[in-house]
Design an enzyme around this catalytic site. Sequence first.
Site, mmCIF file in Angstrom:
data_model
loop_
_atom_site.group_PDB
_atom_site.id
_atom_site.type_symbol
_atom_site.label_atom_id
_atom_site.label_comp_id
_atom_site.label_asym_id
_atom_site.label_seq_id
_atom_site.Cartn_x
_atom_site.Cartn_y
_atom_site.Cartn_z
ATOM 1 N N ASN A 152 -4.950 43.988 -68.218
ATOM 2 C CA ASN A 152 -4.744 44.039 -66.782
ATOM 3 C C ASN A 152 -3.420 44.664 -66.373
ATOM 4 O OD1 ASN A 152 -4.161 41.444 -68.136
ATOM 5 N ND2 ASN A 152 -3.121 40.942 -66.227
ATOM 6 N N ALA A 201 -15.678 39.207 -59.325
ATOM 7 C CA ALA A 201 -16.159 40.158 -58.325
ATOM 8 C C ALA A 201 -15.030 40.859 -57.578
ATOM 9 C CB ALA A 201 -17.070 39.445 -57.328
ATOM 10 N N CYS A 322 -1.181 36.948 -61.754
ATOM 11 C CA CYS A 322 -1.149 35.543 -62.161
ATOM 12 C C CYS A 322 0.238 35.114 -62.634
ATOM 13 C CB CYS A 322 -2.172 35.292 -63.262
ATOM 14 S SG CYS A 322 -3.867 35.542 -62.703
#
Length: 390
Positions: A152, A201, A322
């Site tokens: 990521n 999603a 995060c």
Amino acid sequence: MSWIYLDNNATTKIDPAVLDTMLPYLQESYGNASSVQHRIGREANQAVSTARHQIAAKLGCKDNEVFFTSGATESINMVLRGIADSYTKKGKHIITCVTEHKAVLATCDILARKGFEITLLPVNSEGEIDLQLLEESIRADTVLVCLMAANNETGVIHPIDEIAQICQRKDVLYFCDATQFIGKQDINLQTLPIDILTFSAHKIHGPKGVGALFIRRKSKPIQIPALISGGKQEHGLRGGTLNVPNIVACGKAIEISKVNTQIKIFRDRLEQQILARIPQTFVHGATATRLDNTSFIAFRHIKSAELMTSMPQLALSSGSACASGLLDPSHVLKAMHVSDDDAFSSIRFSLSKFTELGEIEQAIEEIVATVEQVRSLSPVWKLYKNGLID
């Protein structure tokens, strides 16, 4: 200069077609998908079945192998904790990687405190794993290999085909976090022997708070107990009333997702101009196979936080969403042997299908001007210019 969003690995703008698909299930067809005794409940139930089929068709799997969750973090917890609980007779050894998402690493830390042995595969300076080391690390008591498809932060892609083949030969389960991969690269689970896979999603222009978990149907069923107990929703794997609008949106988002070759052209333009016009810059994982939309660039001798604060019209990040607010350098960059100074000087750019070339050109000009301005006031940059530091 207008607002420019280049933080799509954190989350994406919802596609208008996705929004249009979900709205009826917030307004008219608002029934509980478990209430099949009446029409409005059956409409909701059918909508969930349609979304499940859309995901299965895109991934190349069966409808009954797709389960809905609140997203990849929940799925990761369900799989890691569930496998750990169910396979202790085989062993208590799990293999993952130092550059995995924090959801994986934090959960593995919890399992380690419960007596599980966690092997953290290292990466090289480009963020790549050693497949031979992976194969050598698999033991008779290994219950799971957990390796993401694409990172990521850097966008570095792991060779999931080879990983899956190794796990198949070694008769060990392979769980793949494909959150950044789905929608950007093609995948076919008919030919790719991944056992368990998850995605969210909101990384593919859907809403936040929903994702899917693929669990392959095998002659010897994979044992993953429910993380959330309750009713018999999702075949008993996840209790709780189904989030029908979000599930419908998840199905639509993946159905309309496709590989966008234009993104790489824009990303390469961004990298080439920054590296050519701004001295002491480099791209993390530049020689590795990367996602076409991702570039993690170090601007040496300047703090990324200071640089981003000076460009409020650009939506950027210094790594994983995060990990925002943490004072530590990126664990991904540290695993790639990047110095703390260079890690704190790095900014991630992540594009989407809605990114326009004009936005890239505007961003380039703003970045070039701002780096020059901030460095001109930086005592660290003056030390470098005077040859006192490298």
